[in-house]
Write a protein that holds these residues in place. Structure first.
Motif, PDB file in Angstrom:
ATOM      1  N   GLN A 104       0.838  -1.209   0.107  1.00  0.00           N
ATOM      2  CA  GLN A 104      -0.030  -0.053  -0.028  1.00  0.00           C
ATOM      3  C   GLN A 104       0.964   1.096   0.042  1.00  0.00           C
ATOM      4  OE1 GLN A 104      -2.660   0.295   3.162  1.00  0.00           O
ATOM      5  NE2 GLN A 104      -3.579   2.075   3.104  1.00  0.00           N
ATOM      6  N   GLY A 105       0.328   2.072  -0.904  1.00  0.00           N
ATOM      7  CA  GLY A 105       1.198   3.376  -0.854  1.00  0.00           C
ATOM      8  C   GLY A 105       2.256   3.686  -1.860  1.00  0.00           C
ATOM      9  N   VAL A 106       2.644   2.265  -2.363  1.00  0.00           N
ATOM     10  CA  VAL A 106       3.882   2.426  -3.151  1.00  0.00           C
ATOM     11  C   VAL A 106       3.427   2.839  -4.681  1.00  0.00           C
ATOM     12  CG1 VAL A 106       5.821   0.982  -4.252  1.00  0.00           C
ATOM     13  CG2 VAL A 106       5.114   0.632  -1.857  1.00  0.00           C
ATOM     14  N   THR A 107       3.819   3.961  -5.050  1.00  0.00           N
ATOM     15  CA  THR A 107       3.568   4.244  -6.536  1.00  0.00           C
ATOM     16  C   THR A 107       4.581   4.320  -7.537  1.00  0.00           C
ATOM     17  OG1 THR A 107       3.888   6.651  -5.851  1.00  0.00           O
ATOM     18  CG2 THR A 107       1.634   5.725  -5.526  1.00  0.00           C
ATOM     19  N   GLU A 108       5.662   4.187  -7.218  1.00  0.00           N
ATOM     20  CA  GLU A 108       7.193   4.390  -8.206  1.00  0.00           C
ATOM     21  C   GLU A 108       7.394   3.066  -8.714  1.00  0.00           C
ATOM     22  OE1 GLU A 108       9.063   4.474  -4.031  1.00  0.00           O
ATOM     23  OE2 GLU A 108       7.134   4.761  -4.800  1.00  0.00           O
ATOM     24  N   TRP A 109       6.843   1.922  -8.104  1.00  0.00           N
ATOM     25  CA  TRP A 109       7.390   0.780  -8.704  1.00  0.00           C
ATOM     26  C   TRP A 109       5.988  -0.228  -9.155  1.00  0.00           C
ATOM     27  CZ3 TRP A 109      12.248   0.887  -9.658  1.00  0.00           C
ATOM     28  CH2 TRP A 109      13.015   1.398  -8.825  1.00  0.00           C
ATOM     29  N   LYS A 110       5.905  -1.013 -10.008  1.00  0.00           N
ATOM     30  CA  LYS A 110       4.851  -1.943 -10.306  1.00  0.00           C
ATOM     31  C   LYS A 110       5.599  -3.401 -10.783  1.00  0.00           C
ATOM     32  CE  LYS A 110       4.873  -0.631 -15.287  1.00  0.00           C
ATOM     33  NZ  LYS A 110       6.288   0.006 -15.314  1.00  0.00           N
ATOM     34  N   ALA A 111       5.032  -4.281 -10.796  1.00  0.00           N
ATOM     35  CA  ALA A 111       5.253  -5.509 -11.051  1.00  0.00           C
ATOM     36  C   ALA A 111       5.802  -5.683 -12.449  1.00  0.00           C
ATOM     37  CB  ALA A 111       4.012  -6.583 -11.150  1.00  0.00           C
ATOM     38  N   ALA A 161      11.785   2.688  -1.155  1.00  0.00           N
ATOM     39  CA  ALA A 161      12.861   3.791  -1.348  1.00  0.00           C
ATOM     40  C   ALA A 161      14.059   3.390  -1.263  1.00  0.00           C
ATOM     41  CB  ALA A 161      12.730   4.510  -0.052  1.00  0.00           C
ATOM     42  N   TRP A 162      14.501   2.191  -1.178  1.00  0.00           N
ATOM     43  CA  TRP A 162      15.997   1.611  -1.182  1.00  0.00           C
ATOM     44  C   TRP A 162      16.081   0.602  -2.331  1.00  0.00           C
ATOM     45  CZ3 TRP A 162      19.551   4.752   0.756  1.00  0.00           C
ATOM     46  CH2 TRP A 162      19.140   5.204   1.929  1.00  0.00           C
ATOM     47  N   LEU A 163      15.306   0.820  -3.496  1.00  0.00           N
ATOM     48  CA  LEU A 163      15.496   0.136  -4.618  1.00  0.00           C
ATOM     49  C   LEU A 163      16.000   0.994  -5.825  1.00  0.00           C
ATOM     50  CD1 LEU A 163      12.368  -2.079  -4.595  1.00  0.00           C
ATOM     51  CD2 LEU A 163      14.709  -2.909  -4.158  1.00  0.00           C
ATOM     52  N   HIS A 164      16.614   0.504  -6.741  1.00  0.00           N
ATOM     53  CA  HIS A 164      17.032   1.607  -7.835  1.00  0.00           C
ATOM     54  C   HIS A 164      16.696   1.127  -9.033  1.00  0.00           C
ATOM     55  CE1 HIS A 164      19.275   3.946  -4.969  1.00  0.00           C
ATOM     56  NE2 HIS A 164      19.803   2.632  -4.207  1.00  0.00           N
ATOM     57  N   ARG A 165      16.397   1.597  -9.941  1.00  0.00           N
ATOM     58  CA  ARG A 165      15.793   1.265 -11.239  1.00  0.00           C
ATOM     59  C   ARG A 165      16.869   0.826 -12.187  1.00  0.00           C
ATOM     60  NH1 ARG A 165      10.858   1.679 -13.301  1.00  0.00           N
ATOM     61  NH2 ARG A 165      10.550   3.171 -11.637  1.00  0.00           N
ATOM     62  N   LEU A 166      16.947  -0.244 -12.738  1.00  0.00           N
ATOM     63  CA  LEU A 166      17.808  -0.919 -13.844  1.00  0.00           C
ATOM     64  C   LEU A 166      17.247  -0.569 -15.346  1.00  0.00           C
ATOM     65  CD1 LEU A 166      19.061  -4.461 -12.552  1.00  0.00           C
ATOM     66  CD2 LEU A 166      20.301  -2.274 -12.460  1.00  0.00           C
ATOM     67  N   PRO A 167      18.242   0.259 -16.133  1.00  0.00           N
ATOM     68  CA  PRO A 167      17.784   0.408 -17.416  1.00  0.00           C
ATOM     69  C   PRO A 167      17.646  -0.902 -18.061  1.00  0.00           C
ATOM     70  CG  PRO A 167      19.609   1.756 -16.770  1.00  0.00           C
ATOM     71  CD  PRO A 167      19.119   0.978 -15.446  1.00  0.00           C
ATOM     72  N   ASP A 168      16.911  -1.229 -19.223  1.00  0.00           N
ATOM     73  CA  ASP A 168      17.016  -2.369 -19.840  1.00  0.00           C
ATOM     74  C   ASP A 168      18.188  -2.681 -20.480  1.00  0.00           C
ATOM     75  OD1 ASP A 168      14.307  -2.415 -19.603  1.00  0.00           O
ATOM     76  OD2 ASP A 168      13.701  -1.657 -21.609  1.00  0.00           O
ATOM     77  N   SER A 169      19.292  -2.005 -20.432  1.00  0.00           N
ATOM     78  CA  SER A 169      20.554  -2.242 -21.227  1.00  0.00           C
ATOM     79  C   SER A 169      21.344  -2.866 -20.174  1.00  0.00           C
ATOM     80  CB  SER A 169      21.163  -0.933 -21.812  1.00  0.00           C
ATOM     81  OG  SER A 169      21.356   0.044 -20.716  1.00  0.00           O
ATOM     82  N   VAL A 170      21.066  -2.827 -18.796  1.00  0.00           N
ATOM     83  CA  VAL A 170      21.830  -3.361 -17.775  1.00  0.00           C
ATOM     84  C   VAL A 170      21.115  -4.633 -17.385  1.00  0.00           C
ATOM     85  CG1 VAL A 170      22.640  -2.875 -15.352  1.00  0.00           C
ATOM     86  CG2 VAL A 170      22.526  -1.112 -17.087  1.00  0.00           C
ATOM     87  N   SER A 171      21.895  -5.702 -17.199  1.00  0.00           N
ATOM     88  CA  SER A 171      21.370  -7.053 -16.949  1.00  0.00           C
ATOM     89  C   SER A 171      21.215  -7.392 -15.600  1.00  0.00           C
ATOM     90  CB  SER A 171      22.405  -8.161 -17.586  1.00  0.00           C
ATOM     91  OG  SER A 171      23.662  -8.265 -16.625  1.00  0.00           O
ATOM     92  N   PHE A 172      20.563  -8.118 -15.010  1.00  0.00           N
ATOM     93  CA  PHE A 172      20.616  -8.537 -13.635  1.00  0.00           C
ATOM     94  C   PHE A 172      21.983  -8.847 -13.002  1.00  0.00           C
ATOM     95  CE2 PHE A 172      16.084  -9.911 -14.747  1.00  0.00           C
ATOM     96  CZ  PHE A 172      15.577  -8.885 -14.066  1.00  0.00           C
TER      97      PHE A 172
END
Length: 376
Positions: A104-111, A161-172
């Motif tokens: 609840q309340g998380v808007t910056e991330w989605k599945a 708040a402590w996750l960072h978005r990975l661009p598609d060009s950066v692998s897991f």
């Protein structure tokens, strides 16, 4: 459960759905398995409950986790300084993955979002947190550091708040490697490295090698040392222009320093010491020109000696580092823009169900491993 309750191993152990597995887990079951170490220096698989994300939390399917030297050290020796393994503790803090559910309340991330997981969660309220130096927070949660469970599991709940978005060009795999890269970048940032500096990097282990990549990208002229010729050869493949110095057992730090200076062929103004070994620290000190700096990234014994008068008479500074702060976005940008290529560092890959074999490989110097990763 609050973050602090959720990540405390004691609370997990008391949960009725938490259990220690007596056999190696089968593949393809989708169970929330994790690898742990215990007070008897034994690695064990466990099955964790799969909690619903609380408000402000995100569930991540962890897709890649690197095995750090600290994980191996906790497993084999039971402590690092005052951080002591007192019960089962989950391994892993170099991780990336895919968001599966949000609270609840998380808007910056989605599945489906791809993320790197920052391993330390500060309290946000202390003086150091307010100053932005949250690596000094005394009330933080740092994954796989007792008593807080690690990220080497199938599903992991994390503050949004402590996750960072990975661009598609950066692998897991690269996303997981951003954690050790932040260590190197924090050291370089604080060391004051300047364009064209002659820099000696002591140690060609995973941190030394990622420091080499970052120092070269920052414009230095590096030289690297190690006891292993194969690791120096690996460093040469990463950065063909780097000069290398093989350390021979029995050499004195002054002899090693002389060899470093001769090979460098220029004044060395900065050492990035990535081993924490006393003799290596001494060699770094003796290799510095007047007014140089030895920046110690490596972790070593609690009490060590230093060549005090040599430091004093040559105005050589010593500086230390503890973890990192405010580095993840910069690290991801460097990888995404092609400034730093982390891909060659992963030499061994294992499925999550084979994580125990991955640990054995990472702990065995004869394996030739640089960075071992566990993938799901």
């Amino acid at each position: 459960m609050t973050d602090r309750q959720l990540y405390n191993t004691k609370n997990l152990l008391e949960h009725p759905e938490f259990r220690i597995l007596k056999e190696k887990p089968a593949k393809g079951t989708g169970r929330n398995i994790a690898l742990t170490y215990d007070v008897d220096h034994v690695n064990k698989f466990v099955e964790k409950p799969r909690f619903d994300p609380a408000p402000g939390q995100v569930e991540v399917n962890v897709r890649a986790t690197g095995i750090c030297g600290s994980d191996v050290h906790f497993s084999q020796h039971g402590h690092i300084g005052d951080m002591v393994v007192r019960c089962i503790c989950g391994a892993g803090h170099e991780s990336s993955g895919e968001v599966t559910r949000v609270g609840q309340g998380v808007t910056e991330w989605k599945a489906g979002d791809r993320v790197a997981i920052e391993a330390g969660i500060p309290c946000g309220n202390c003086e150091f947190c307010k100053l932005g130096r949250y690596n000094a927070c005394q009330n933080d949660i740092f994954f796989s550091t007792p008593p807080h469970f690690g990220t080497m599991s199938r599903y992991h709940l994390h503050p949004a708040a402590w996750l960072h978005r990975l661009p598609d060009s950066v692998s897991f795999e690269e996303g997981a490697l951003c954690e050790p890269l932040t260590v190197a970048m924090a050291g370089i940032y604080r060391s004051g490295l300047r364009l064209g500096d002659g820099v000696v990097i002591c140690g060609a282990g995973p941190i030394g090698l990622v420091t080499l990549l970052a120092a070269k990208a920052a414009g230095s002229i590096p030289i690297i040392t190690d006891l292993s010729q194969s690791r120096l050869d690996f460093a040469k493949k990463l950065v063909p222009s780097v000069k290398t110095v093989l350390i021979e057992r029995g050499q004195t730090p002054k002899d090693i320093a002389q060899k470093i200076k001769e090979e460098a062929g220029m004044p060395l103004t900065l050492a990035l010491e990535c081993t924490g070994v006393e003799s290596s620290v001494h060699a770094a000190i003796f290799s510095m020109t007047f007014g140089g700096k030895v920046f110690i990234i490596g972790v070593g014994k609690d009490i060590q000696s230093i060549p005090f008068m040599h430091l004093s008479a040559n105005e050589i500074d010593i500086q230390f580092q503890y973890r990192y702060a405010n580095q993840y976005p910069r690290a991801i940008r460097c990888v995404a823009e092609g400034m730093i290529d982390l891909k060659p560092l992963v030499t061994h890959r294992f499925d999550l169900e084979d994580a125990m074999d991955a640990f054995d490989t990472a702990a065995d110097p004869k394996s030739g491993a640089i960075k071992v990763q566990v993938l799901d």
